[in-house]
Design a protein around this motif. Structure first.
Motif, short mmCIF file in Angstrom:
data_model
loop_
_atom_site.label_atom_id
_atom_site.label_comp_id
_atom_site.label_asym_id
_atom_site.label_seq_id
_atom_site.Cartn_x
_atom_site.Cartn_y
_atom_site.Cartn_z
N VAL A 189 0.71 -1.19 -0.03
CA VAL A 189 -0.02 -0.01 -0.07
C VAL A 189 0.75 1.39 -0.12
O VAL A 189 2.04 1.05 0.43
CB VAL A 189 -0.99 0.00 1.05
CG1 VAL A 189 -1.95 -1.12 1.06
CG2 VAL A 189 -0.13 0.01 2.52
N SER A 190 0.29 2.43 -0.20
CA SER A 190 1.13 3.64 -0.36
C SER A 190 1.49 3.81 1.22
O SER A 190 1.06 3.78 2.21
CB SER A 190 0.00 4.76 -0.81
OG SER A 190 0.60 6.00 -0.51
N GLY A 191 2.88 4.32 0.90
CA GLY A 191 3.52 4.69 2.21
C GLY A 191 4.18 3.39 3.02
O GLY A 191 4.75 3.36 4.00
N LYS B 283 7.91 1.38 -0.27
CA LYS B 283 8.52 0.64 -1.69
C LYS B 283 9.44 1.58 -2.35
O LYS B 283 10.74 0.99 -2.56
CB LYS B 283 7.44 0.31 -2.71
CG LYS B 283 6.25 -0.42 -1.94
CD LYS B 283 5.29 -0.44 -3.22
CE LYS B 283 4.50 0.65 -3.28
NZ LYS B 283 3.70 1.31 -2.21
N SER B 284 9.23 2.84 -2.57
CA SER B 284 10.11 3.71 -3.18
C SER B 284 11.17 3.94 -2.33
O SER B 284 12.34 3.76 -2.91
CB SER B 284 9.39 5.31 -3.40
OG SER B 284 8.49 5.05 -4.17
N THR B 285 11.28 4.03 -1.09
CA THR B 285 12.41 4.31 -0.22
C THR B 285 13.40 3.01 -0.53
O THR B 285 14.62 3.09 -0.53
CB THR B 285 11.97 4.35 1.34
OG1 THR B 285 11.03 5.28 1.58
CG2 THR B 285 13.20 4.52 2.33
N LEU B 286 12.80 1.77 -0.51
CA LEU B 286 13.53 0.47 -0.72
C LEU B 286 14.50 0.72 -1.90
O LEU B 286 15.54 0.42 -2.08
CB LEU B 286 12.76 -0.54 -0.79
CG LEU B 286 13.64 -2.04 -0.87
CD1 LEU B 286 14.84 -2.16 0.36
CD2 LEU B 286 12.74 -3.16 -0.95
N1 LIG Z 1 12.61 12.20 1.97
C1 LIG Z 1 11.77 11.90 2.88
N2 LIG Z 1 11.55 12.52 4.12
C2 LIG Z 1 10.61 12.29 5.10
N3 LIG Z 1 9.82 11.15 4.97
C3 LIG Z 1 9.76 10.57 3.73
C4 LIG Z 1 10.84 10.79 2.84
N4 LIG Z 1 10.56 9.96 1.64
C5 LIG Z 1 9.73 8.96 2.16
N5 LIG Z 1 9.08 9.32 3.40
C6 LIG Z 1 8.15 8.71 4.10
O1 LIG Z 1 8.32 7.61 4.07
C7 LIG Z 1 7.19 6.71 4.03
C8 LIG Z 1 7.21 5.58 2.68
O2 LIG Z 1 7.45 6.48 1.82
P1 LIG Z 1 7.57 5.49 0.16
O3 LIG Z 1 7.71 6.52 -0.48
O4 LIG Z 1 8.90 4.63 0.38
O5 LIG Z 1 6.37 4.88 0.23
P2 LIG Z 1 5.81 3.98 -1.16
O6 LIG Z 1 5.70 2.75 -0.63
O7 LIG Z 1 6.60 4.30 -2.14
O8 LIG Z 1 4.50 4.57 -1.37
P3 LIG Z 1 3.60 4.93 -2.76
O9 LIG Z 1 2.95 3.89 -3.10
O10 LIG Z 1 2.81 6.24 -2.06
O11 LIG Z 1 4.58 5.75 -3.58
C9 LIG Z 1 6.11 7.74 4.01
O12 LIG Z 1 5.35 7.83 5.10
C10 LIG Z 1 6.63 8.85 3.29
O13 LIG Z 1 6.18 10.04 3.75
#
Ligand SMILES: Nc1ncnc2c1ncn2[C@@H]1O[C@H](COP(=O)(O)OP(=O)(O)OP(=O)(O)O)[C@@H](O)[C@H]1O
Ligand SMILES: [Mg+2]
Lengths: 240, 222
Positions: free
Chosen positions: A35-37, A40-43
């Protein structure tokens, strides 16, 4: 090909990745869902060292990266990344976008780079757009250029972060087609996507991330037909 | 009413040879002020976005002081300051003052356009293996520079008008000539009206040129 072990990543007080282990084998296609947040992107960004991990280690093609000592610039060049919003360079033509990094980073001769660029553009079906600026392209075309640009560095692994999420539905197919072709050619890929049809057809493995942890990892058939985790079951119901 | 037209016309006809020379001086002051300001602005913009706290602090102090004090005070300050150290013509003292003044504003223009570039550009560049320097020089700067040109043009127009303030140190530019003309002819109203016209026409010409350029940019990008 790319191994993450016990990856922890926090932004301030917010712990986004809470000990992720992920072993992507050569030529494997891994689809990441969640799900969002969920992180995934962070990884993906940690795998490309656009974000620095707080704990754990990352090994790329047999080399465990030491962020303090290693030249991260060089490591990034080996890991291709395709972004949701393409991030093409608007002041450069399509061909210039593709050959920029080979010329500046690899010091490739311009002629050679142009030849490579033309081949890659042909591969993604855009040889006739070489001299056009990105603003003249459709979203699907932009993303295909972005893929060609990334391929131009001959990366060992390609990371895709929701490559089709910003596209109009009718343009999604052309991008997935290119990705499928890449997978068939043996490219190692980690793909974050909501395209479940693509996941079923192309992925070797689907991994579900939830609140910064891997909670499910299975081949597509098992992932969809026999999910172990309750959250995965909910997720599958949601997307099907 | 018609009478005023004839007297203005008379003043205009009588003074235009002098005013044309003064216009050249005004344009020179403006050009030097903007070019010098651009060089200074670039340096301070880089300092402001640099990793070094000291450099950032120095840039902040400079920008705060310049933006926080009137140009006319800066002109006097620099004039008497510089003339103490070097012998220098009033013209150059005035041009340098305008450059130093503009530097602060242009630094903010550059900083704004550099920071206004989508972070995705930097990320894409880094992900391709380009280092910080390559990313800046090949990806960020060229785009930022393009974005800076319209506000720089605007700054040029502001400088054109601001350059009138160097009359205070006796540089023979448009305003200074008008001032003298007003006193000598006992026709202050007509004289300053003529002065206003010179500035207005110059500003309109540059505004027009700027528009042309911006339209061309739009066409290139579309
Ligand atoms: N540079 C940053 N500074 C602070 N918080 C961040 C940063 N990047 C991501 N986050 C937080 O880390 C969490 C995970 O973010 P991420 O972008 O990895 O999620 P995601 O799984 O890719 O979601 P989505 O499907 O919406 O793209 C979120 O709560 C986001 O707000
Ligand atoms: Mg994301």
């Amino acid at each position: 090909m790319i191994i993450g072990e016990n990856i922890h990543k926090s932004f301030g007080d917010l712990e986004v990745l809470k000990g992720v282990d992920l072993h992507v084998r050569p030529q494997e296609v891994v689809v990441l869902v969640g799900v969002s947040g969920s992180g995934k992107s962070t990884l993906l960004r940690c795998f490309n060292f656009l974000e620095m991990i707080n704990e754990g280690k990352i090994t790329i093609d047999g080399h465990t990266v030491n962020p303090k000592k290693d030249n991260l610039t060089k490591i990034r060049a080996e890991v291709g990344m395709v972004f949701q919003h393409f991030n093409l360079f608007p002041h450069k033509t399509v061909l210039e976008n593709v050959i920029e990094a080979p010329i500046t980073v690899k010091k490739m001769k311009k002629e050679e780079a142009k030849k490579l660029g033309a081949e890659l553009l042909k591969k993604v079906g855009l040889e006739d757009k070489a001299d056009v600026y990105p603003s003249k392209l459709s979203g699907g075309q932009k993303q295909r250029v972005a893929i060609a640009r990334s391929l131009a560095m001959q990366p060992k692994v390609m990371l895709f972060d929701e490559p089709t999420s910003a596209l109009d539905p009718e343009l999604v197919g052309e991008v997935l087609q290119v990705m499928k072709q890449l997978a068939e050619e043996g490219m190692t890929m980690v793909v974050v996507t909501h395209e479940m049809k693509f996941a079923k057809e192309v992925a070797d493995r689907i991994i579900m991330i939830d609140e910064g942890r891997i909670i499910e990892s299975a081949d597509p058939k098992n992932f969809f037909e026999n999910p172990q985790n309750e959250r995965t079951k909910q997720f599958i119901q949601l997307v099907e | 009413m018609p009478e005023i037209f004839t007297t203005v016309y008379d003043v205009f006809m009588r003074t235009y040879p002098g005013f044309l020379e003064a216009t050249v001086v005004t344009l020179q002051l403006t050009a030097i002020g903007v070019i010098l300001g651009t060089v200074i602005g670039l340096v301070f913009a880089l300092m402001k976005i640099s990793g070094s706290k000291i450099l950032r602090a120095i840039a902040n102090i400079y920008i705060t002081i310049i933006r926080g004090t009137p140009l006319i005070v800066q002109i006097m300050f620099l004039y008497f300051g510089i003339v103490e150290l070097y012998t220098m013509s009033n013209f150059w003292a005035g041009a340098i003052a305008l450059g130093v003044h503009n530097g602060a504003y242009i630094a903010e223009i550059f900083r704004g356009s550099i920071q206004g570039i989508d972070p995705g550009q930097r990320e894409a560049s880094m992900s391709l293996g380009m280092d910080r320097r390559q990313t800046m020089s090949r990806i960020v700067f060229p785009q930022a520079l393009r974005r800076s040109i319209p506000p720089l043009g605007n700054q040029f127009i502001i400088t054109l008008k601001d350059s009138s303030l160097v009359y205070i140190i006796g540089v023979a530019e448009i305003f200074s000539l008008g001032n003298r003309e007003a006193a000598q002819s006992y026709q202050p109203f007509e004289s300053f009206l003529v002065v206003a016209l010179y500035y207005l026409v110059l500003v309109m010409i540059f505004t027009f040129l700027l528009r042309l350029y911006e339209n061309k940019l739009d066409v290139d990008r579309a």
